[in-house]
Design a protein around this motif. Structure first.
Motif, PDB file in Angstrom:
ATOM      1  N   UNK A  30      27.189  45.469  38.334  1.00  0.00           N
ATOM      2  CA  UNK A  30      27.763  44.448  37.319  1.00  0.00           C
ATOM      3  C   UNK A  30      28.034  45.426  36.101  1.00  0.00           C
ATOM      4  N   UNK A  31      27.515  46.341  35.485  1.00  0.00           N
ATOM      5  CA  UNK A  31      27.907  46.707  34.169  1.00  0.00           C
ATOM      6  C   UNK A  31      29.348  47.560  34.539  1.00  0.00           C
ATOM      7  N   UNK A  32      29.332  48.058  35.665  1.00  0.00           N
ATOM      8  CA  UNK A  32      30.501  48.987  36.146  1.00  0.00           C
ATOM      9  C   UNK A  32      31.758  48.043  36.172  1.00  0.00           C
ATOM     10  N   UNK A  33      31.569  46.928  36.764  1.00  0.00           N
ATOM     11  CA  UNK A  33      32.608  45.897  36.938  1.00  0.00           C
ATOM     12  C   UNK A  33      33.215  45.275  35.553  1.00  0.00           C
ATOM     13  N   UNK A  34      32.272  45.139  34.673  1.00  0.00           N
ATOM     14  CA  UNK A  34      32.338  44.511  33.419  1.00  0.00           C
ATOM     15  C   UNK A  34      33.328  45.531  32.622  1.00  0.00           C
ATOM     16  N   UNK A  35      32.895  47.074  32.828  1.00  0.00           N
ATOM     17  CA  UNK A  35      33.526  47.921  32.349  1.00  0.00           C
ATOM     18  C   UNK A  35      34.857  48.323  32.930  1.00  0.00           C
ATOM     19  N   UNK A  36      34.988  48.493  34.077  1.00  0.00           N
ATOM     20  CA  UNK A  36      36.096  48.952  35.055  1.00  0.00           C
ATOM     21  C   UNK A  36      37.202  47.576  35.713  1.00  0.00           C
ATOM     22  N   UNK A  37      36.343  46.619  35.763  1.00  0.00           N
ATOM     23  CA  UNK A  37      37.017  45.583  36.484  1.00  0.00           C
ATOM     24  C   UNK A  37      36.990  45.781  38.241  1.00  0.00           C
TER      25      UNK A  37
END
Length: 233
Positions: A220-227
């Motif tokens: 989830x944090x990676x998706x929030x940062x990178x899409x």
């Protein structure tokens, strides 16, 4: 003179003790440690050991998103990540988020990466995001310093990099690109025909005769940062 960073300090805590009678309940995982690149068709995690006592070159023919996930996860293992790029704006937010106030990911113009002083106590990962024709860099792979080169698609320098890299990742490419890649890597006809059909976030990782189809699943944090996962930028 500013001293080169030697990696992030670990958590400090007092020692742990265990009664001798409980030793039989312990089990230790056996296998490579490193960066989780994704999971295979059986949902087993695939791990890339970037921190090695020998030279290690990785080539990724694919998208920026996957390269950035690998860079972020490498920083999470305590490595210093140096990004050589001609598009610093695409990496700035990631570098800030990765460090959380510590310079564990630094950005450098193409051809301007300084000596990084890699050591067993402070491994380094150099990510080369230098377009379709990355020049031969001053900083190369060495013990405890791996180099990951990103190519957006097959280019005139790709055959050399395909042959020289210890590990190659290939994401969705055109049928015209899949043929030459397959010949150099020794892929089967079925593997070559599958490359143009790959979904977002899926990579064929090749090392010698070993092949792994891997889907990189972002946290989830990676998706929030990178899409979301994507092949094209």
């Amino acid at each position: 003179m500013r001293r080169a960073a030697r990696g992030l300090p670990g958590v400090r805590h007092p020692g742990h003790t265990l009664p001798a009678g409980d030793l039989g309940a312990l089990s230790l995982p056996v296998g490579d440690d490193g960066v989780v690149v994704g999971e295979d068709a059986d949902c087993r995690a695939l791990v890339l050991g970037l921190h090695r006592s020998t030279r290690y070159d990785v080539l990724l023919i694919g998208g920026l998103w996957t390269a950035q996930v690998l860079a972020l996860r490498a920083a999470g293992t305590g490595a210093r990540v140096a990004v050589e790029t001609g598009r610093a704006q695409a990496w700035t937010a990631l570098a800030r988020a990765a460090g959380a106030g510590v310079d564990c990911m630094t950005l450098h113009a193409v051809g301007r990466v300084p000596p990084l002083g890699a050591a067993v106590s402070g491994p380094v990962v150099v990510v080369r995001d230098c377009g379709t024709r990355p020049p031969r860099g001053r900083v190369v792979s060495s013990p405890w310093q791996s180099v990951v080169t990103l190519l957006p698609y097959l280019s005139p320098v790709a055959p050399r990099l395909l042959r020289d890299s210890a590990l190659v990742g290939v994401q969705q490419v055109s049928p015209e690109e899949a043929g030459p890649i397959g010949r150099i890597l020794g892929l089967s006809r079925a593997e070559v025909e599958t490359l143009p059909t790959l979904s977002e976030g899926v990579t064929l990782w090749c090392s010698g005769r070993e092949r792994h189809w891997v889907r990189t699943v972002a946290t989830e944090p990676e998706t929030a940062l990178l899409g979301p996962a994507r092949r094209m930028d």
